[in-house]
Scaffold this motif. Structure first.
Motif, PDB file in Angstrom:
ATOM      1  N   VAL A  71      15.840  -2.071  -9.231  1.00  0.00           N
ATOM      2  CA  VAL A  71      16.823  -2.999  -9.773  1.00  0.00           C
ATOM      3  C   VAL A  71      16.177  -3.812 -10.890  1.00  0.00           C
ATOM      4  CG1 VAL A  71      18.450  -4.848  -9.228  1.00  0.00           C
ATOM      5  CG2 VAL A  71      17.864  -3.162  -7.471  1.00  0.00           C
ATOM      6  N   SER A  72      16.801  -3.779 -12.078  1.00  0.00           N
ATOM      7  CA  SER A  72      16.267  -4.529 -13.222  1.00  0.00           C
ATOM      8  C   SER A  72      16.742  -5.979 -13.179  1.00  0.00           C
ATOM      9  CB  SER A  72      16.693  -3.872 -14.534  1.00  0.00           C
ATOM     10  OG  SER A  72      18.082  -3.994 -14.693  1.00  0.00           O
ATOM     11  N   ALA A  73      16.180  -6.812 -14.042  1.00  0.00           N
ATOM     12  CA  ALA A  73      16.535  -8.231 -14.095  1.00  0.00           C
ATOM     13  C   ALA A  73      18.011  -8.444 -14.402  1.00  0.00           C
ATOM     14  CB  ALA A  73      15.670  -8.945 -15.122  1.00  0.00           C
ATOM     15  N   ASP A  74      18.621  -7.519 -15.156  1.00  0.00           N
ATOM     16  CA  ASP A  74      20.047  -7.676 -15.487  1.00  0.00           C
ATOM     17  C   ASP A  74      20.967  -7.079 -14.425  1.00  0.00           C
ATOM     18  OD1 ASP A  74      19.942  -4.930 -15.855  1.00  0.00           O
ATOM     19  OD2 ASP A  74      20.458  -4.991 -17.985  1.00  0.00           O
ATOM     20  N   GLY A  75      20.385  -6.581 -13.313  1.00  0.00           N
ATOM     21  CA  GLY A  75      21.176  -6.045 -12.213  1.00  0.00           C
ATOM     22  C   GLY A  75      21.430  -4.552 -12.268  1.00  0.00           C
ATOM     23  N   THR A  76      20.943  -3.870 -13.308  1.00  0.00           N
ATOM     24  CA  THR A  76      21.109  -2.427 -13.402  1.00  0.00           C
ATOM     25  C   THR A  76      20.336  -1.762 -12.269  1.00  0.00           C
ATOM     26  OG1 THR A  76      21.307  -2.561 -15.794  1.00  0.00           O
ATOM     27  CG2 THR A  76      20.803  -0.402 -14.869  1.00  0.00           C
ATOM     28  N   ARG A  77      21.012  -0.854 -11.554  1.00  0.00           N
ATOM     29  CA  ARG A  77      20.414  -0.190 -10.388  1.00  0.00           C
ATOM     30  C   ARG A  77      20.125   1.276 -10.709  1.00  0.00           C
ATOM     31  NH1 ARG A  77      21.179  -3.161  -5.828  1.00  0.00           N
ATOM     32  NH2 ARG A  77      21.313  -1.356  -4.460  1.00  0.00           N
ATOM     33  N   THR A  78      18.900   1.713 -10.426  1.00  0.00           N
ATOM     34  CA  THR A  78      18.498   3.100 -10.636  1.00  0.00           C
ATOM     35  C   THR A  78      18.103   3.690  -9.292  1.00  0.00           C
ATOM     36  OG1 THR A  78      17.650   2.532 -12.841  1.00  0.00           O
ATOM     37  CG2 THR A  78      16.927   4.620 -11.885  1.00  0.00           C
ATOM     38  N   PRO A  79      18.900   4.614  -8.747  1.00  0.00           N
ATOM     39  CA  PRO A  79      18.544   5.237  -7.472  1.00  0.00           C
ATOM     40  C   PRO A  79      17.436   6.268  -7.661  1.00  0.00           C
ATOM     41  CG  PRO A  79      20.564   6.198  -8.321  1.00  0.00           C
ATOM     42  CD  PRO A  79      20.177   5.096  -9.267  1.00  0.00           C
ATOM     43  N   GLY A  80      16.672   6.490  -6.615  1.00  0.00           N
ATOM     44  CA  GLY A  80      15.606   7.488  -6.682  1.00  0.00           C
ATOM     45  C   GLY A  80      14.817   7.524  -5.393  1.00  0.00           C
ATOM     46  N   THR A  81      13.596   8.032  -5.481  1.00  0.00           N
ATOM     47  CA  THR A  81      12.709   8.145  -4.324  1.00  0.00           C
ATOM     48  C   THR A  81      11.394   7.438  -4.629  1.00  0.00           C
ATOM     49  OG1 THR A  81      13.645  10.290  -3.763  1.00  0.00           O
ATOM     50  CG2 THR A  81      11.516   9.759  -2.797  1.00  0.00           C
ATOM     51  N   ALA A  82      10.964   6.612  -3.694  1.00  0.00           N
ATOM     52  CA  ALA A  82       9.691   5.906  -3.848  1.00  0.00           C
ATOM     53  C   ALA A  82       8.673   6.470  -2.866  1.00  0.00           C
ATOM     54  CB  ALA A  82       9.870   4.415  -3.595  1.00  0.00           C
ATOM     55  N   ALA A  83       7.458   6.648  -3.333  1.00  0.00           N
ATOM     56  CA  ALA A  83       6.311   7.015  -2.498  1.00  0.00           C
ATOM     57  C   ALA A  83       5.297   5.899  -2.683  1.00  0.00           C
ATOM     58  CB  ALA A  83       5.745   8.357  -2.917  1.00  0.00           C
TER      59      ALA A  83
ATOM     60  N   ALA B 102       0.864   0.007  -4.186  1.00  0.00           N
ATOM     61  CA  ALA B 102       1.272   0.688  -5.407  1.00  0.00           C
ATOM     62  C   ALA B 102       2.025   1.955  -5.015  1.00  0.00           C
ATOM     63  CB  ALA B 102       0.046   1.031  -6.256  1.00  0.00           C
ATOM     64  N   GLY B 103       2.428   2.731  -6.006  1.00  0.00           N
ATOM     65  CA  GLY B 103       3.095   3.994  -5.718  1.00  0.00           C
ATOM     66  C   GLY B 103       3.817   4.553  -6.920  1.00  0.00           C
ATOM     67  N   ASP B 104       4.670   5.514  -6.645  1.00  0.00           N
ATOM     68  CA  ASP B 104       5.459   6.183  -7.679  1.00  0.00           C
ATOM     69  C   ASP B 104       6.941   6.068  -7.359  1.00  0.00           C
ATOM     70  OD1 ASP B 104       3.228   7.102  -9.044  1.00  0.00           O
ATOM     71  OD2 ASP B 104       3.132   8.953  -7.879  1.00  0.00           O
ATOM     72  N   PHE B 105       7.753   6.115  -8.407  1.00  0.00           N
ATOM     73  CA  PHE B 105       9.210   6.125  -8.246  1.00  0.00           C
ATOM     74  C   PHE B 105       9.760   7.244  -9.111  1.00  0.00           C
ATOM     75  CE2 PHE B 105      13.499   4.922  -9.525  1.00  0.00           C
ATOM     76  CZ  PHE B 105      14.078   4.637  -8.301  1.00  0.00           C
ATOM     77  N   ARG B 106      10.532   8.127  -8.499  1.00  0.00           N
ATOM     78  CA  ARG B 106      11.176   9.225  -9.229  1.00  0.00           C
ATOM     79  C   ARG B 106      12.678   8.968  -9.252  1.00  0.00           C
ATOM     80  NH1 ARG B 106       7.973  14.148  -9.503  1.00  0.00           N
ATOM     81  NH2 ARG B 106       5.981  13.722  -8.523  1.00  0.00           N
TER      82      ARG B 106
ATOM     83  N   THR C 116      12.955  -5.804   0.172  1.00  0.00           N
ATOM     84  CA  THR C 116      12.695  -5.682  -1.257  1.00  0.00           C
ATOM     85  C   THR C 116      11.269  -6.114  -1.584  1.00  0.00           C
ATOM     86  OG1 THR C 116      13.476  -7.922  -1.731  1.00  0.00           O
ATOM     87  CG2 THR C 116      15.109  -6.150  -1.870  1.00  0.00           C
ATOM     88  N   GLY C 117      10.792  -5.639  -2.731  1.00  0.00           N
ATOM     89  CA  GLY C 117       9.485  -6.036  -3.232  1.00  0.00           C
ATOM     90  C   GLY C 117       9.500  -6.004  -4.747  1.00  0.00           C
ATOM     91  N   LYS C 118       8.734  -6.883  -5.347  1.00  0.00           N
ATOM     92  CA  LYS C 118       8.617  -6.914  -6.805  1.00  0.00           C
ATOM     93  C   LYS C 118       7.551  -5.920  -7.245  1.00  0.00           C
ATOM     94  CE  LYS C 118      11.438 -10.300  -7.757  1.00  0.00           C
ATOM     95  NZ  LYS C 118      12.687 -10.054  -8.425  1.00  0.00           N
ATOM     96  N   VAL C 119       7.863  -5.150  -8.293  1.00  0.00           N
ATOM     97  CA  VAL C 119       6.927  -4.171  -8.827  1.00  0.00           C
ATOM     98  C   VAL C 119       6.890  -4.262 -10.345  1.00  0.00           C
ATOM     99  CG1 VAL C 119       7.182  -2.530  -6.927  1.00  0.00           C
ATOM    100  CG2 VAL C 119       8.685  -2.355  -8.893  1.00  0.00           C
ATOM    101  N   VAL C 120       5.750  -3.898 -10.908  1.00  0.00           N
ATOM    102  CA  VAL C 120       5.593  -3.786 -12.352  1.00  0.00           C
ATOM    103  C   VAL C 120       5.383  -2.308 -12.655  1.00  0.00           C
ATOM    104  CG1 VAL C 120       4.164  -4.385 -14.346  1.00  0.00           C
ATOM    105  CG2 VAL C 120       4.579  -6.076 -12.554  1.00  0.00           C
ATOM    106  N   VAL C 121       6.100  -1.783 -13.636  1.00  0.00           N
ATOM    107  CA  VAL C 121       5.946  -0.384 -14.032  1.00  0.00           C
ATOM    108  C   VAL C 121       4.692  -0.284 -14.891  1.00  0.00           C
ATOM    109  CG1 VAL C 121       6.962   1.544 -15.295  1.00  0.00           C
ATOM    110  CG2 VAL C 121       8.419   0.058 -13.907  1.00  0.00           C
ATOM    111  N   GLN C 122       3.716   0.497 -14.411  1.00  0.00           N
ATOM    112  CA  GLN C 122       2.441   0.652 -15.095  1.00  0.00           C
ATOM    113  C   GLN C 122       2.477   1.741 -16.164  1.00  0.00           C
ATOM    114  OE1 GLN C 122      -0.488  -1.314 -14.278  1.00  0.00           O
ATOM    115  NE2 GLN C 122       1.240  -2.457 -13.493  1.00  0.00           N
ATOM    116  N   SER C 123       3.174   2.836 -15.868  1.00  0.00           N
ATOM    117  CA  SER C 123       3.257   3.940 -16.818  1.00  0.00           C
ATOM    118  C   SER C 123       4.439   4.825 -16.472  1.00  0.00           C
ATOM    119  CB  SER C 123       1.964   4.763 -16.818  1.00  0.00           C
ATOM    120  OG  SER C 123       1.796   5.424 -15.579  1.00  0.00           O
TER     121      SER C 123
ATOM    122  N   LEU D 249       4.073   2.540 -10.204  1.00  0.00           N
ATOM    123  CA  LEU D 249       4.373   1.156  -9.857  1.00  0.00           C
ATOM    124  C   LEU D 249       3.159   0.432  -9.295  1.00  0.00           C
ATOM    125  CD1 LEU D 249       7.673   1.782  -7.833  1.00  0.00           C
ATOM    126  CD2 LEU D 249       7.456   1.333 -10.291  1.00  0.00           C
ATOM    127  N   MET D 250       3.068  -0.862  -9.576  1.00  0.00           N
ATOM    128  CA  MET D 250       2.066  -1.734  -8.967  1.00  0.00           C
ATOM    129  C   MET D 250       2.823  -2.879  -8.316  1.00  0.00           C
ATOM    130  SD  MET D 250      -1.043  -2.510  -8.230  1.00  0.00           S
ATOM    131  CE  MET D 250      -1.907  -1.315  -9.198  1.00  0.00           C
TER     132      MET D 250
END
Length: 95
Positions: free
Chosen positions: A11-23, A38-42, A68-75, A87-88
């Motif tokens: 979920v982005s700051a503006d509320g946009t939701r992107t579904p996927g899979t987190a590891a 940390a981990g990955d999001f597809r 929920t948890g806050k994450v920063v996209v690293q790459s 994700l971190m």
């Protein structure tokens, strides 16, 4: 080391939701502190490449049970399997 793999929503700051899979994974805490995670999001196939210009931005990762948890996209990596966001985590792991 705690691990988690399941459907999730980014979920982005503006509320946009992107579904996927987190590891995700968490390492043991050091000296009683917050364990790093940390981990990955597809993004799901119908979500395209995920959030635009996501690298360096903070998002909320929402798990299926509502935690929920806050994450920063690293790459951002692209390949035959699609797009993967590295994700971190910030604060305590939500899993």
């Amino acid at each position: 080391m705690a691990t988690f793999r399941s459907s999730s929503t980014l979920v982005s700051a503006d509320g946009t939701r992107t579904p996927g899979t987190a590891a995700l994974f968490a390492e043991p805490s050091r000296r009683g502190g917050i364990p790093p995670w940390a981990g990955d999001f597809r993004p799901a196939n119908d979500a395209g490449y995920g959030p635009k210009n996501a690298v360096g931005k903070t998002f909320t990762l929402e798990l299926p049970d509502g935690r929920t948890g806050k994450v920063v996209v690293q790459s951002l990596k692209t390949g035959k399997g699609g797009v993967t966001l590295a994700l971190m985590g910030e604060d305590a792991p939500p899993f």
